[in-house]
Design a protein around this motif. Structure first.
Motif, short mmCIF file in Angstrom:
data_model
loop_
_atom_site.label_atom_id
_atom_site.label_comp_id
_atom_site.label_asym_id
_atom_site.label_seq_id
_atom_site.Cartn_x
_atom_site.Cartn_y
_atom_site.Cartn_z
N LEU A 1 0.83 -1.21 0.00
CA LEU A 1 0.00 0.00 0.00
C LEU A 1 0.86 1.26 0.00
CD1 LEU A 1 -2.78 1.28 0.02
CD2 LEU A 1 -2.78 1.06 2.53
N VAL A 2 1.92 1.27 0.77
CA VAL A 2 2.82 2.43 0.79
C VAL A 2 3.38 2.66 -0.62
CG1 VAL A 2 5.06 3.28 1.63
CG2 VAL A 2 3.39 2.35 3.24
N GLY A 3 3.82 1.61 -1.26
CA GLY A 3 4.34 1.74 -2.63
C GLY A 3 3.30 2.28 -3.60
N ILE A 4 2.08 1.79 -3.48
CA ILE A 4 1.00 2.25 -4.36
C ILE A 4 0.69 3.72 -4.09
CG2 ILE A 4 -1.47 2.00 -4.84
CD1 ILE A 4 -1.01 -1.07 -4.45
N LEU A 5 0.65 4.11 -2.82
CA LEU A 5 0.38 5.51 -2.49
C LEU A 5 1.48 6.43 -3.00
CD1 LEU A 5 -1.09 5.09 1.09
CD2 LEU A 5 -2.33 5.81 -0.97
N GLN A 6 2.72 5.97 -2.95
CA GLN A 6 3.83 6.76 -3.49
C GLN A 6 3.66 6.92 -5.00
OE1 GLN A 6 7.04 4.43 -1.88
NE2 GLN A 6 7.34 5.85 -0.17
N LYS A 7 3.22 5.86 -5.66
CA LYS A 7 2.95 5.95 -7.10
C LYS A 7 1.80 6.90 -7.36
CE LYS A 7 2.19 3.40 -11.35
NZ LYS A 7 1.58 4.60 -11.91
N GLU A 8 0.80 6.86 -6.51
CA GLU A 8 -0.34 7.77 -6.64
C GLU A 8 0.13 9.22 -6.55
OE1 GLU A 8 -4.76 7.61 -4.90
OE2 GLU A 8 -3.25 8.02 -3.35
N LEU B 1 7.06 -6.94 14.96
CA LEU B 1 6.04 -6.91 13.90
C LEU B 1 4.99 -5.84 14.18
CD1 LEU B 1 5.73 -10.73 13.29
CD2 LEU B 1 6.40 -9.03 11.57
N GLN B 2 4.60 -5.72 15.44
CA GLN B 2 3.64 -4.69 15.81
C GLN B 2 4.20 -3.30 15.50
OE1 GLN B 2 3.01 -4.00 20.04
NE2 GLN B 2 0.80 -3.71 19.69
N GLU B 3 5.46 -3.08 15.86
CA GLU B 3 6.11 -1.80 15.61
C GLU B 3 6.21 -1.52 14.11
OE1 GLU B 3 10.57 -0.13 16.21
OE2 GLU B 3 9.64 -1.01 17.99
N THR B 4 6.54 -2.54 13.33
CA THR B 4 6.63 -2.39 11.88
C THR B 4 5.29 -1.98 11.28
OG1 THR B 4 8.43 -4.00 11.73
CG2 THR B 4 7.14 -3.62 9.72
N ILE B 5 4.24 -2.67 11.70
CA ILE B 5 2.91 -2.36 11.15
C ILE B 5 2.48 -0.95 11.56
CG2 ILE B 5 0.45 -2.95 11.27
CD1 ILE B 5 1.37 -5.92 11.28
N LEU B 6 2.72 -0.58 12.80
CA LEU B 6 2.36 0.77 13.24
C LEU B 6 3.11 1.84 12.45
CD1 LEU B 6 2.10 0.23 17.10
CD2 LEU B 6 0.22 0.60 15.48
N ALA B 7 4.38 1.60 12.17
CA ALA B 7 5.18 2.55 11.38
C ALA B 7 4.63 2.63 9.95
CB ALA B 7 6.64 2.13 11.36
N LEU B 8 4.25 1.49 9.39
CA LEU B 8 3.69 1.49 8.04
C LEU B 8 2.34 2.21 7.99
CD1 LEU B 8 4.68 -2.13 6.99
CD2 LEU B 8 5.48 -0.01 5.90
N VAL B 9 1.53 2.02 9.01
CA VAL B 9 0.24 2.72 9.07
C VAL B 9 0.48 4.23 9.15
CG1 VAL B 9 -1.80 3.12 10.53
CG2 VAL B 9 -1.08 0.78 10.01
N GLU B 10 1.47 4.64 9.91
CA GLU B 10 1.82 6.06 9.99
C GLU B 10 2.28 6.58 8.62
OE1 GLU B 10 2.31 9.87 11.36
OE2 GLU B 10 1.32 8.20 12.38
N SER B 11 3.06 5.79 7.91
CA SER B 11 3.50 6.19 6.56
C SER B 11 2.30 6.34 5.63
CB SER B 11 4.47 5.16 5.98
OG SER B 11 5.67 5.16 6.69
N VAL B 12 1.37 5.40 5.71
CA VAL B 12 0.16 5.48 4.89
C VAL B 12 -0.58 6.78 5.18
CG1 VAL B 12 -2.15 4.47 4.58
CG2 VAL B 12 -0.13 3.00 4.52
#
Length: 132
Positions: A20-27, A97-108
């Motif tokens: 999703l992060v990659g797609i949003l960057q493309k967007e 894993l929890q920390e990774t997902i939270l960081a990715l959600v913040e990036s989104v």
């Protein structure tokens, strides 16, 4: 049900959020470049990944509920409560894993905010152009 199953699921979820992060960057690129054909395709890809993330979230909730029950956790069943009950490598892996997902959600969230600003700017320019 064990922490291994939850960890494997969280890894899949993290991968979906990375997509999703990659797609949003493309967007963002599509919006800035005003490539509306590419933007249409990107939005379609985004909708598919968001649907996948929603389904994964439902499965995660069930896994967390099962894990909390197995660990005799009273009250709200959540990943943090499960992590608090574990020790050693299991605890570290789930916390990572929890920390990774939270960081990715913040990036989104940050990329979505940027994309919103780009769209608003484009709409203001269109309004100004039509006003002249």
């Amino acid at each position: 049900m064990g922490s291994r199953e939850i960890a494997e699921h969280l890894a899949v979820e993290a991968s979906a959020y990375m997509d999703l992060v990659g797609i949003l960057q493309k967007e963002t690129r599509d919006l800035v470049e005003r490539d509306y054909k590419a933007l249409y395709d990107t939005v379609d890809s985004k909708q598919q990944v968001v649907g996948r993330i929603e389904a994964l979230g439902k499965k995660r909730a069930a896994l967390i509920a099962d894990g909390a029950r197995d660990l005799s956790i009273d009250g709200e069943a959540n990943l943090s409560a499960i992590i608090a009950r574990l020790n050693g490598p299991q605890r570290e892996e789930l916390a990572r894993l929890q920390e990774t997902i939270l960081a990715l959600v913040e990036s989104v969230s940050e990329i979505n905010s940027l994309n919103t600003l780009v769209v608003k700017g484009s709409l203001e320019n269109i309004g100004k152009t039509l006003g002249f």
